[in-house]
Design an enzyme around this catalytic site. Structure first.
Site, PDB file in Angstrom:
ATOM      1  N   GLY A 133      -2.853   9.102  -4.104  1.00 61.01           N
ATOM      2  CA  GLY A 133      -4.126   9.543  -4.703  1.00 61.01           C
ATOM      3  C   GLY A 133      -4.027  10.719  -5.662  1.00 61.01           C
TER       4      GLY A 133
ATOM      5  CB  CYS B  36      -3.027   0.624  -2.531  1.00 60.96           C
ATOM      6  SG  CYS B  36      -3.013   2.350  -3.035  1.00 60.96           S
TER       7      CYS B  36
ATOM      8  CD  GLU C 157       0.021   7.120   5.668  1.00 60.03           C
ATOM      9  OE1 GLU C 157       1.132   7.127   6.237  1.00 60.03           O
ATOM     10  OE2 GLU C 157      -0.462   6.097   5.152  1.00 60.03           O
TER      11      GLU C 157
ATOM     12  CG  ASP D  15      -1.784   1.276   1.299  1.00 60.00           C
ATOM     13  OD1 ASP D  15      -2.413   1.605   0.268  1.00 60.00           O
ATOM     14  OD2 ASP D  15      -1.819   1.952   2.345  1.00 60.00           O
ATOM     15  CB  SER D  16       0.240   4.743  -0.871  1.00 56.81           C
ATOM     16  OG  SER D  16      -0.934   4.920  -0.099  1.00 56.81           O
TER      17      SER D  16
ATOM     18  CB  CYS E 156      -9.316   5.145   0.208  1.00 56.86           C
ATOM     19  SG  CYS E 156      -7.662   5.540   0.827  1.00 56.86           S
ATOM     20  CB  THR E 157      -6.802   0.192   2.018  1.00 56.44           C
ATOM     21  OG1 THR E 157      -5.650   0.885   1.524  1.00 56.44           O
ATOM     22  CG2 THR E 157      -7.286  -0.796   0.977  1.00 56.44           C
ATOM     23  CG  HIS E 158      -4.925   5.389   4.058  1.00 54.82           C
ATOM     24  ND1 HIS E 158      -4.397   4.802   2.937  1.00 54.82           N
ATOM     25  CD2 HIS E 158      -3.873   5.894   4.752  1.00 54.82           C
ATOM     26  CE1 HIS E 158      -3.073   4.957   2.948  1.00 54.82           C
ATOM     27  NE2 HIS E 158      -2.728   5.613   4.039  1.00 54.82           N
TER      28      HIS E 158
END
Ligand code: DGL
Length: 270
Positions: A43, A73, A152, A10-11, A184-186
């Site tokens: 993104g 991601c 983040e 993932d990012s 979005c996996t976040h």
């Protein structure tokens, strides 16, 4: 025989939501996780840059013995899933189709909203996947660029999160939908704020559970599941390109396991 791991990329820390489901559904598997936190967010980046950065992460994870790869991601899935699946001879699982499938199963009205990064929303990948599964579905999509930086930052319970989410979701205020895809996996890391803002009647969909089920089905079908053995012998590896302490603290809290990430500078290894 040495166990082969599951590569997860993932990012940043978002893919941990997928890692958590993999650990829950397949506790005997080892995971090799890469979060490109130094270059997060992906993104807003142009297509070619997301492709190059994703390829670099994947190349790094492939230096370990992995038996499957999860592109955890959405932004990267939208850009490189077909290309990377055709190049590798191991199963490659993205997060967009699993999320779309889960939403179609859960919606009662057929009206679905999708939130994601600018890249994911611009790609139209969710709308396409949803329409393919069920052509009569109504889809409304919204890019929410302020959410990933908040996640983040690691202050997942900071009350300002509620206002950030509320402002980001304002354009959905007049829309009628019963299901909201966290594209979005976040976002599952702040689903408490998202649920508060949209209200209890809207069902939130995270791709993580469905993507992990797909992994489980594919590995089982190919006879590749890790069998037996003692869970304490699991050997997970976590890599980050950014702040190790911040990554460790988010990952330990979210996964509930002790872990120590290693720093990797992708500009040097590729
Ligand atoms: N977690 C990622 C996703 O699912 C990307 C977030 C970002 O880097 O912008 O899209």
């Amino acid at each position: 025989m040495k166990k082969k791991g599951i590569g997860i990329v993932d990012s940043g820390v978002g893919g941990l939501t997928v890692a958590k489901e993999v650990l829950r559904q397949l506790p005997r598997e080892d995971i090799i996780y890469f979060g490109d936190t130094a270059r997060c967010p992906y993104g807003p980046r142009p297509y070619d840059e997301v492709r190059d950065f994703s390829m670099q992460m994947i190349s790094y994870v492939l230096t370990y013995d992995i038996k499957a790869l999860m592109i955890a991601c959405n932004t990267a899935t939208a850009v490189i899933l077909p290309e990377i699946s055709s190049k590798l001879d191991i199963p490659v699982i993205g997060v967009i189709e699993p999320g779309a499938r889960s939403a179609i199963r859960k919606t009662k009205t057929g009206k679905i909203a999708v939130i994601g990064t600018e890249g994911t929303i611009r790609s139209g990948a969710y709308a396409k996947a949803l329409k393919k599964l069920s052509p009569s579905t109504t889809v409304v999509s919204l890019a929410c660029p302020t959410l990933v930086p908040f996640v983040e930052s690691g202050n997942l319970n900071d009350p300002t999160g509620y206002d950030i989410v509320k402002n980001a979701l304002l354009p959905l205020a007049g829309e009628d939908f019963d299901t909201l895809i966290l594209g979005c996996t976040h976002y599952p890391l702040i689903s408490h704020f998202i649920q508060d803002v949209v209200g209890p009647r809207v069902k939130l969909i995270s791709s993580a559970e469905e993507a992990a089920s797909e992994l489980s089905a594919v590995l089982s079908h190919r006879g590749m599941l890790a069998n037996g053995g003692d869970l304490v012998n699991n050997h997970h590896r976590f890599f980050t390109s950014g702040d190790r302490e911040l990554f460790n603290s988010i990952a330990r809290k979210w996964l509930g396991i002790p872990l120590e990430s290693q720093l990797v500078d992708l500009n040097r290894v590729n």
